[in-house]
Write a protein that holds these residues in place. Structure first.
Motif, PDB file in Angstrom:
ATOM      1  N   LYS A  50       0.825  -1.211   0.000  1.00  0.00           N
ATOM      2  CA  LYS A  50       0.000   0.000   0.000  1.00  0.00           C
ATOM      3  C   LYS A  50       0.859   1.260   0.000  1.00  0.00           C
ATOM      4  CE  LYS A  50      -3.840   2.232   2.411  1.00  0.00           C
ATOM      5  NZ  LYS A  50      -4.791   2.146   3.562  1.00  0.00           N
ATOM      6  N   ALA A  51       1.905   1.286   0.827  1.00  0.00           N
ATOM      7  CA  ALA A  51       2.769   2.464   0.923  1.00  0.00           C
ATOM      8  C   ALA A  51       3.468   2.738  -0.403  1.00  0.00           C
ATOM      9  CB  ALA A  51       3.795   2.277   2.034  1.00  0.00           C
ATOM     10  N   ASN A  52       3.989   1.700  -1.042  1.00  0.00           N
ATOM     11  CA  ASN A  52       4.743   1.888  -2.273  1.00  0.00           C
ATOM     12  C   ASN A  52       3.845   2.130  -3.480  1.00  0.00           C
ATOM     13  OD1 ASN A  52       7.886   1.365  -1.954  1.00  0.00           O
ATOM     14  ND2 ASN A  52       6.819   0.068  -0.490  1.00  0.00           N
ATOM     15  N   SER A  53       2.626   1.602  -3.464  1.00  0.00           N
ATOM     16  CA  SER A  53       1.684   1.943  -4.522  1.00  0.00           C
ATOM     17  C   SER A  53       1.281   3.407  -4.407  1.00  0.00           C
ATOM     18  CB  SER A  53       0.449   1.041  -4.461  1.00  0.00           C
ATOM     19  OG  SER A  53      -0.263   1.222  -3.241  1.00  0.00           O
ATOM     20  N   GLY A  54       1.219   3.900  -3.168  1.00  0.00           N
ATOM     21  CA  GLY A  54       0.940   5.327  -2.966  1.00  0.00           C
ATOM     22  C   GLY A  54       2.048   6.205  -3.519  1.00  0.00           C
ATOM     23  N   ILE A  55       3.300   5.770  -3.362  1.00  0.00           N
ATOM     24  CA  ILE A  55       4.433   6.505  -3.925  1.00  0.00           C
ATOM     25  C   ILE A  55       4.329   6.573  -5.446  1.00  0.00           C
ATOM     26  CG2 ILE A  55       6.944   6.438  -4.271  1.00  0.00           C
ATOM     27  CD1 ILE A  55       7.157   5.230  -1.457  1.00  0.00           C
ATOM     28  N   LEU A  56       3.994   5.445  -6.059  1.00  0.00           N
ATOM     29  CA  LEU A  56       3.841   5.404  -7.519  1.00  0.00           C
ATOM     30  C   LEU A  56       2.714   6.316  -7.978  1.00  0.00           C
ATOM     31  CD1 LEU A  56       4.243   1.562  -8.155  1.00  0.00           C
ATOM     32  CD2 LEU A  56       5.853   3.359  -8.813  1.00  0.00           C
ATOM     33  N   LEU A  57       1.595   6.283  -7.273  1.00  0.00           N
ATOM     34  CA  LEU A  57       0.457   7.121  -7.640  1.00  0.00           C
ATOM     35  C   LEU A  57       0.800   8.597  -7.526  1.00  0.00           C
ATOM     36  CD1 LEU A  57      -2.497   7.364  -8.454  1.00  0.00           C
ATOM     37  CD2 LEU A  57      -3.118   7.193  -6.032  1.00  0.00           C
ATOM     38  N   GLN A  58       1.501   8.970  -6.458  1.00  0.00           N
ATOM     39  CA  GLN A  58       1.898  10.367  -6.279  1.00  0.00           C
ATOM     40  C   GLN A  58       2.820  10.819  -7.406  1.00  0.00           C
ATOM     41  OE1 GLN A  58       4.490  11.304  -2.936  1.00  0.00           O
ATOM     42  NE2 GLN A  58       3.365  13.183  -2.570  1.00  0.00           N
ATOM     43  N   LEU A  59       3.737   9.948  -7.811  1.00  0.00           N
ATOM     44  CA  LEU A  59       4.661  10.283  -8.891  1.00  0.00           C
ATOM     45  C   LEU A  59       3.926  10.483 -10.213  1.00  0.00           C
ATOM     46  CD1 LEU A  59       7.575  10.665  -9.806  1.00  0.00           C
ATOM     47  CD2 LEU A  59       7.751   8.177 -10.068  1.00  0.00           C
ATOM     48  N   VAL A  60       2.993   9.581 -10.503  1.00  0.00           N
ATOM     49  CA  VAL A  60       2.206   9.704 -11.730  1.00  0.00           C
ATOM     50  C   VAL A  60       1.374  10.987 -11.699  1.00  0.00           C
ATOM     51  CG1 VAL A  60       0.300   8.696 -13.048  1.00  0.00           C
ATOM     52  CG2 VAL A  60       2.134   7.240 -12.204  1.00  0.00           C
ATOM     53  N   ASN A  61       0.760  11.279 -10.558  1.00  0.00           N
ATOM     54  CA  ASN A  61      -0.052  12.494 -10.443  1.00  0.00           C
ATOM     55  C   ASN A  61       0.791  13.746 -10.646  1.00  0.00           C
ATOM     56  OD1 ASN A  61      -2.482  11.189 -10.005  1.00  0.00           O
ATOM     57  ND2 ASN A  61      -2.262  11.172  -7.781  1.00  0.00           N
ATOM     58  N   GLN A  62       2.021  13.747 -10.112  1.00  0.00           N
ATOM     59  CA  GLN A  62       2.904  14.892 -10.316  1.00  0.00           C
ATOM     60  C   GLN A  62       3.221  15.088 -11.784  1.00  0.00           C
ATOM     61  OE1 GLN A  62       6.349  14.209  -7.800  1.00  0.00           O
ATOM     62  NE2 GLN A  62       5.501  15.459  -6.169  1.00  0.00           N
ATOM     63  N   MET A  63       3.493  14.000 -12.491  1.00  0.00           N
ATOM     64  CA  MET A  63       3.798  14.086 -13.915  1.00  0.00           C
ATOM     65  C   MET A  63       2.604  14.620 -14.701  1.00  0.00           C
ATOM     66  SD  MET A  63       5.865  10.486 -14.342  1.00  0.00           S
ATOM     67  CE  MET A  63       6.116  10.695 -16.108  1.00  0.00           C
ATOM     68  N   LEU A  64       1.424  14.117 -14.382  1.00  0.00           N
ATOM     69  CA  LEU A  64       0.215  14.561 -15.075  1.00  0.00           C
ATOM     70  C   LEU A  64      -0.093  16.026 -14.775  1.00  0.00           C
ATOM     71  CD1 LEU A  64      -2.093  11.445 -14.569  1.00  0.00           C
ATOM     72  CD2 LEU A  64      -0.982  12.178 -16.689  1.00  0.00           C
ATOM     73  N   ASN A  65       0.060  16.415 -13.510  1.00  0.00           N
ATOM     74  CA  ASN A  65      -0.232  17.801 -13.130  1.00  0.00           C
ATOM     75  C   ASN A  65       0.755  18.779 -13.768  1.00  0.00           C
ATOM     76  OD1 ASN A  65      -2.507  17.306 -11.567  1.00  0.00           O
ATOM     77  ND2 ASN A  65      -1.311  16.918  -9.718  1.00  0.00           N
ATOM     78  N   LEU A  66       2.027  18.379 -13.866  1.00  0.00           N
ATOM     79  CA  LEU A  66       3.005  19.246 -14.513  1.00  0.00           C
ATOM     80  C   LEU A  66       2.655  19.430 -15.981  1.00  0.00           C
ATOM     81  CD1 LEU A  66       5.576  20.894 -14.256  1.00  0.00           C
ATOM     82  CD2 LEU A  66       6.894  18.822 -14.720  1.00  0.00           C
ATOM     83  N   ALA A  67       2.242  18.352 -16.644  1.00  0.00           N
ATOM     84  CA  ALA A  67       1.835  18.441 -18.042  1.00  0.00           C
ATOM     85  C   ALA A  67       0.612  19.334 -18.194  1.00  0.00           C
ATOM     86  CB  ALA A  67       1.544  17.052 -18.594  1.00  0.00           C
ATOM     87  N   ARG A  68      -0.314  19.236 -17.244  1.00  0.00           N
ATOM     88  CA  ARG A  68      -1.527  20.070 -17.301  1.00  0.00           C
ATOM     89  C   ARG A  68      -1.205  21.543 -17.091  1.00  0.00           C
ATOM     90  NH1 ARG A  68      -5.301  17.928 -12.903  1.00  0.00           N
ATOM     91  NH2 ARG A  68      -6.687  19.566 -13.713  1.00  0.00           N
ATOM     92  N   THR A  69      -0.268  21.857 -16.196  1.00  0.00           N
ATOM     93  CA  THR A  69       0.097  23.260 -16.000  1.00  0.00           C
ATOM     94  C   THR A  69       0.763  23.828 -17.239  1.00  0.00           C
ATOM     95  OG1 THR A  69       2.251  22.680 -15.019  1.00  0.00           O
ATOM     96  CG2 THR A  69       0.390  22.946 -13.517  1.00  0.00           C
ATOM     97  N   GLU A  70       1.607  23.027 -17.894  1.00  0.00           N
ATOM     98  CA  GLU A  70       2.271  23.487 -19.112  1.00  0.00           C
ATOM     99  C   GLU A  70       1.266  23.752 -20.219  1.00  0.00           C
ATOM    100  OE1 GLU A  70       4.979  20.277 -19.771  1.00  0.00           O
ATOM    101  OE2 GLU A  70       6.624  21.291 -18.723  1.00  0.00           O
ATOM    102  N   ALA A  71       0.183  22.985 -20.243  1.00  0.00           N
ATOM    103  CA  ALA A  71      -0.840  23.138 -21.272  1.00  0.00           C
ATOM    104  C   ALA A  71      -1.890  24.181 -20.885  1.00  0.00           C
ATOM    105  CB  ALA A  71      -1.522  21.797 -21.530  1.00  0.00           C
ATOM    106  N   GLY A  72      -1.740  24.759 -19.689  1.00  0.00           N
ATOM    107  CA  GLY A  72      -2.709  25.752 -19.235  1.00  0.00           C
ATOM    108  C   GLY A  72      -4.066  25.150 -18.938  1.00  0.00           C
ATOM    109  N   ALA A  73      -4.075  23.862 -18.554  1.00  0.00           N
ATOM    110  CA  ALA A  73      -5.335  23.156 -18.370  1.00  0.00           C
ATOM    111  C   ALA A  73      -5.784  23.089 -16.915  1.00  0.00           C
ATOM    112  CB  ALA A  73      -5.208  21.730 -18.926  1.00  0.00           C
ATOM    113  N   ILE A  74      -5.083  23.761 -16.025  1.00  0.00           N
ATOM    114  CA  ILE A  74      -5.456  23.747 -14.611  1.00  0.00           C
ATOM    115  C   ILE A  74      -6.152  25.057 -14.256  1.00  0.00           C
ATOM    116  CG2 ILE A  74      -4.575  23.776 -12.246  1.00  0.00           C
ATOM    117  CD1 ILE A  74      -2.579  21.745 -12.942  1.00  0.00           C
ATOM    118  N   SER A  75      -7.357  24.949 -13.729  1.00  0.00           N
ATOM    119  CA  SER A  75      -8.111  26.138 -13.340  1.00  0.00           C
ATOM    120  C   SER A  75      -7.892  26.435 -11.867  1.00  0.00           C
ATOM    121  CB  SER A  75      -9.600  25.936 -13.618  1.00  0.00           C
ATOM    122  OG  SER A  75     -10.088  24.826 -12.884  1.00  0.00           O
ATOM    123  N   VAL A  76      -8.197  27.661 -11.476  1.00  0.00           N
ATOM    124  CA  VAL A  76      -8.053  28.084 -10.081  1.00  0.00           C
ATOM    125  C   VAL A  76      -9.428  28.154  -9.435  1.00  0.00           C
ATOM    126  CG1 VAL A  76      -7.260  29.906  -8.542  1.00  0.00           C
ATOM    127  CG2 VAL A  76      -5.971  29.386 -10.616  1.00  0.00           C
TER     128      VAL A  76
END
Length: 245
Positions: A50-76
């Motif tokens: 569970k702990a290590n799957s959480g690490i993987l999920l957090q890493l994937v989410n960071q990658m996706l969120n960074l891509a979304r910020t670069e594309a201007g797809a994140i709203s406030v």
């Protein structure tokens, strides 16, 4: 310039492979032990998986969120609440980790109550990343302090995360928030270079600034400055539903 881009890309893929490989290796190993000796390893194995799957999920989410910020797809999504209370709540989530590592974790605010507009989800990601990094690079017996201060005649709200950790060498400071830039030192030989880049993007989306000061072997101070605005609708202080660590 093309050569630099190629080097960044090669470094990123090397580091990201390492970051994925470590938790995947642990998950695979624990699954094997649970299969061979379920009575002995079922409890510990499930916790590790569970702990290590959480690490993987957090890493994937960071990658996706960074891509979304670069594309201007994140709203406030601003709300008007007591930001001191919310930050105290966020920092408290790391108290058990601080105790486990033997680190003193403190939160201090300038006044018990300060109401302003902020985005709970983005502020959670910003604060969590900076506090978790501070705990990661601070040895046992050290201290991590999160303090808030209202400056510029009430126009600016500052969040400062100070640690007594290993510090950062001067030549790295100018690149610390660059995409895919990773520090290479004895406590962390590799890193994806995603977390701080994403943190900077989120701070900018909130119309703020982020800076760092550090002395090798003495510690670091990260400062986030956010403009004080009162335009959003007043609502209740956010609770656990906002925390997705």
């Amino acid at each position: 310039h093309l050569k630099e881009i190629s080097e960044f890309k090669d470094r990123f893929f090397t580091n990201i492979t390492h970051e994925f490989r470590t938790p995947l290796t642990i998950i695979d190993g624990m699954a094997g032990l649970m299969e061979a000796q379920p009575e002995q390893w079922s409890g510990t194995g499930l916790q590790k998986i569970k702990a290590n799957s959480g690490i993987l999920l957090q890493l994937v989410n960071q990658m996706l969120n960074l891509a979304r910020t670069e594309a201007g797809a994140i709203s406030v999504n601003f709300v008007r609440r007591d930001i001191n209370k919310y930050l105290a709540y966020l920092v408290e989530q790391f108290s058990s980790e601080a105790v486990r590592k033997g680190i003193e974790l403190k939160f201090e605010s300038a006044g018990e109550f300060f109401e302003m507009d902020f985005d709970p989800e983005k502020l959670m990601h910003i604060t969590s990343n900076l506090v978790s990094n501070a705990l990661k690079y601070t040895p046992a017996g050290g201290r991590v302090e999160v303090t808030t201060l209202v400056t510029d005649n009430g126009k600016m709200y500052s969040i400062r995360i100070r640690d007594t950790g290993i510090g950062i060498e001067k030549e790295h400071l100018g690149h610390l928030f660059d995409r895919f830039y990773s520090l290479e030192h004895q406590l962390s030989p590799v890193g994806t270079g995603i977390g701080l880049a994403l943190t900077k993007e989120l701070v900018h989306i909130l119309h703020g600034t982020i800076s760092v000061e550090s002395v090798k072997e003495e510690g670091s101070v990260f400062t986030v400055n956010l403009p004080v605005i009162h335009s959003a609708t007043l609502s209740d202080t956010p609770g656990a539903e906002y925390l997705q660590l």
